[in-house]
Design a protein around this motif. Structure first.
Motif, PDB file in Angstrom:
ATOM      1  N   ALA A   1     -53.304 -49.751  39.208  1.00  4.51           N
ATOM      2  CA  ALA A   1     -52.901 -49.088  37.971  1.00  4.51           C
ATOM      3  C   ALA A   1     -51.988 -47.913  38.306  1.00  4.51           C
ATOM      4  N   THR A   2     -51.061 -47.663  37.400  1.00  9.83           N
ATOM      5  CA  THR A   2     -50.132 -46.533  37.535  1.00  9.83           C
ATOM      6  C   THR A   2     -50.077 -45.789  36.210  1.00  9.83           C
ATOM      7  N   PRO A   3     -49.588 -44.551  36.226  1.00 11.29           N
ATOM      8  CA  PRO A   3     -49.373 -43.863  34.953  1.00 11.29           C
ATOM      9  C   PRO A   3     -48.399 -44.668  34.083  1.00 11.29           C
ATOM     10  N   GLY A   4     -48.831 -44.985  32.892  1.00 12.26           N
ATOM     11  CA  GLY A   4     -47.996 -45.730  31.970  1.00 12.26           C
ATOM     12  C   GLY A   4     -47.828 -47.201  32.298  1.00 12.26           C
ATOM     13  N   GLY A   5     -48.479 -47.683  33.363  1.00 16.01           N
ATOM     14  CA  GLY A   5     -48.328 -49.076  33.759  1.00 16.01           C
ATOM     15  C   GLY A   5     -46.947 -49.375  34.339  1.00 16.01           C
ATOM     16  N   LYS A   6     -46.261 -48.320  34.763  1.00 16.74           N
ATOM     17  CA  LYS A   6     -44.916 -48.469  35.327  1.00 16.74           C
ATOM     18  C   LYS A   6     -44.996 -49.137  36.703  1.00 16.74           C
ATOM     19  N   VAL A   7     -44.040 -50.018  36.980  1.00  9.73           N
ATOM     20  CA  VAL A   7     -43.996 -50.686  38.285  1.00  9.73           C
ATOM     21  C   VAL A   7     -43.773 -49.626  39.364  1.00  9.73           C
TER      22      VAL A   7
ATOM     23  N   SER B   1     -46.955 -55.873  38.069  1.00 11.40           N
ATOM     24  CA  SER B   1     -47.649 -55.835  36.774  1.00 11.40           C
ATOM     25  C   SER B   1     -48.924 -54.989  36.858  1.00 11.40           C
ATOM     26  N   PRO B   2     -48.771 -53.694  37.191  1.00 14.59           N
ATOM     27  CA  PRO B   2     -49.959 -52.850  37.292  1.00 14.59           C
ATOM     28  C   PRO B   2     -50.569 -52.571  35.919  1.00 14.59           C
ATOM     29  N   GLY B   3     -51.847 -52.212  35.938  1.00 13.75           N
ATOM     30  CA  GLY B   3     -52.487 -51.787  34.708  1.00 13.75           C
ATOM     31  C   GLY B   3     -52.056 -50.369  34.352  1.00 13.75           C
ATOM     32  N   VAL B   4     -52.357 -49.993  33.129  1.00 15.16           N
ATOM     33  CA  VAL B   4     -52.069 -48.640  32.648  1.00 15.16           C
ATOM     34  C   VAL B   4     -53.248 -47.750  33.034  1.00 15.16           C
ATOM     35  N   LEU B   5     -52.981 -46.722  33.812  1.00 15.76           N
ATOM     36  CA  LEU B   5     -54.061 -45.863  34.312  1.00 15.76           C
ATOM     37  C   LEU B   5     -54.921 -45.322  33.180  1.00 15.76           C
ATOM     38  N   ALA B   6     -54.314 -44.884  32.093  1.00  9.82           N
ATOM     39  CA  ALA B   6     -55.065 -44.297  30.971  1.00  9.82           C
ATOM     40  C   ALA B   6     -55.992 -45.303  30.294  1.00  9.82           C
ATOM     41  N   GLU B   7     -55.771 -46.592  30.520  1.00  8.31           N
ATOM     42  CA  GLU B   7     -56.605 -47.626  29.905  1.00  8.31           C
ATOM     43  C   GLU B   7     -57.747 -48.083  30.816  1.00  8.31           C
ATOM     44  N   MET B   8     -57.810 -47.543  32.031  1.00  7.94           N
ATOM     45  CA  MET B   8     -58.857 -47.924  32.967  1.00  7.94           C
ATOM     46  C   MET B   8     -60.133 -47.137  32.675  1.00  7.94           C
TER      47      MET B   8
ATOM     48  N   GLY C   1     -48.358 -41.094  50.309  1.00 10.28           N
ATOM     49  CA  GLY C   1     -46.915 -40.954  50.223  1.00 10.28           C
ATOM     50  C   GLY C   1     -46.601 -39.660  49.500  1.00 10.28           C
ATOM     51  N   HIS C   2     -45.317 -39.399  49.311  1.00 12.36           N
ATOM     52  CA  HIS C   2     -44.935 -38.194  48.576  1.00 12.36           C
ATOM     53  C   HIS C   2     -44.921 -38.427  47.068  1.00 12.36           C
ATOM     54  N   GLY C   3     -44.753 -39.668  46.647  1.00 15.79           N
ATOM     55  CA  GLY C   3     -44.724 -39.991  45.224  1.00 15.79           C
ATOM     56  C   GLY C   3     -45.905 -39.440  44.447  1.00 15.79           C
ATOM     57  N   PRO C   4     -47.138 -39.572  44.962  1.00 17.64           N
ATOM     58  CA  PRO C   4     -48.285 -39.057  44.224  1.00 17.64           C
ATOM     59  C   PRO C   4     -48.204 -37.557  43.904  1.00 17.64           C
ATOM     60  N   MET C   5     -47.457 -36.820  44.719  1.00 19.48           N
ATOM     61  CA  MET C   5     -47.314 -35.388  44.441  1.00 19.48           C
ATOM     62  C   MET C   5     -46.450 -35.144  43.204  1.00 19.48           C
ATOM     63  N   GLU C   6     -45.622 -36.118  42.851  1.00 17.39           N
ATOM     64  CA  GLU C   6     -44.737 -35.996  41.690  1.00 17.39           C
ATOM     65  C   GLU C   6     -45.462 -36.310  40.392  1.00 17.39           C
ATOM     66  N   ASP C   7     -46.351 -37.316  40.426  1.00 16.11           N
ATOM     67  CA  ASP C   7     -46.985 -37.707  39.169  1.00 16.11           C
ATOM     68  C   ASP C   7     -48.512 -37.626  39.184  1.00 16.11           C
ATOM     69  N   LEU C   8     -49.159 -38.198  40.179  1.00 17.90           N
ATOM     70  CA  LEU C   8     -50.623 -38.258  40.157  1.00 17.90           C
ATOM     71  C   LEU C   8     -51.287 -36.900  40.312  1.00 17.90           C
ATOM     72  N   ALA C   9     -50.647 -36.000  41.042  1.00 19.27           N
ATOM     73  CA  ALA C   9     -51.228 -34.667  41.262  1.00 19.27           C
ATOM     74  C   ALA C   9     -51.303 -33.852  39.980  1.00 19.27           C
TER      75      ALA C   9
ATOM     76  N   PRO D   1     -53.266 -35.814  33.964  1.00 12.05           N
ATOM     77  CA  PRO D   1     -54.636 -35.478  33.544  1.00 12.05           C
ATOM     78  C   PRO D   1     -55.641 -36.607  33.715  1.00 12.05           C
ATOM     79  N   VAL D   2     -55.213 -37.845  33.529  1.00  6.02           N
ATOM     80  CA  VAL D   2     -56.114 -38.980  33.724  1.00  6.02           C
ATOM     81  C   VAL D   2     -56.489 -39.094  35.190  1.00  6.02           C
ATOM     82  N   SER D   3     -55.499 -38.975  36.059  1.00  9.51           N
ATOM     83  CA  SER D   3     -55.761 -39.011  37.498  1.00  9.51           C
ATOM     84  C   SER D   3     -56.695 -37.865  37.894  1.00  9.51           C
ATOM     85  N   GLY D   4     -56.445 -36.689  37.365  1.00  9.44           N
ATOM     86  CA  GLY D   4     -57.275 -35.527  37.684  1.00  9.44           C
ATOM     87  C   GLY D   4     -58.721 -35.718  37.245  1.00  9.44           C
ATOM     88  N   ALA D   5     -58.929 -36.395  36.126  1.00 14.69           N
ATOM     89  CA  ALA D   5     -60.288 -36.628  35.630  1.00 14.69           C
ATOM     90  C   ALA D   5     -61.048 -37.613  36.515  1.00 14.69           C
TER      91      ALA D   5
END
Length: 124
Positions: free
Chosen positions: A48-54, A88-95, A108-116, A119-123
């Protein structure tokens, strides 16, 4: 059966404090190797990714400076073998975290841009 949620960055860049932007994403080996090990153990994996983005593969993770050529070929081959799941990842907010036994974050460095800062990831 053990169920694992792979929370994968959807970022394709990393913005530094000074505003400089670098291409980025998830680190190939940090997704491929655990995914392969968990799959071999019979675990059910959901990506799963934020927004289900590839998710974007950080090209540096596949460069000569990232490891031995034979190892990079193995990682590339494995990522290609799970391409349909990455595309075709799932939408993180729907998990629902209660549906999983394990939550795993490939690096990787990508998680520092979005997952860090997500709010869903933080929860989780």
């Amino acid at each position: 059966m053990t169920r694992v949620l792979f929370v994968v960055s959807a970022a394709d860049r990393w913005t530094l404090r000074d505003g400089e932007v670098h291409p980025s994403g998830f680190w190939g080996e940090e997704l491929a190797v655990p995914h392969k090990v968990f799959s071999a153990a019979g675990w059910e994996i959901t990506l799963a990714t934020p927004g289900g983005k590839v998710p974007t593969l950080d090209r540096l993770s596949m460069s000569r400076t990232a490891g031995w050529p034979w190892r990079l070929r193995e990682v590339a081959a494995y990522l290609e073998s799970i391409r349909d799941r990455l595309d075709s990842p799932g939408v993180l907010a729907e998990m629902d975290p209660d549906d999983f036994d394990v939550v795993f974050y490939p690096g990787g460095h990508g998680p520092m841009e979005d997952l860090a800062v997500d709010p869903v990831s933080g929860a989780l």
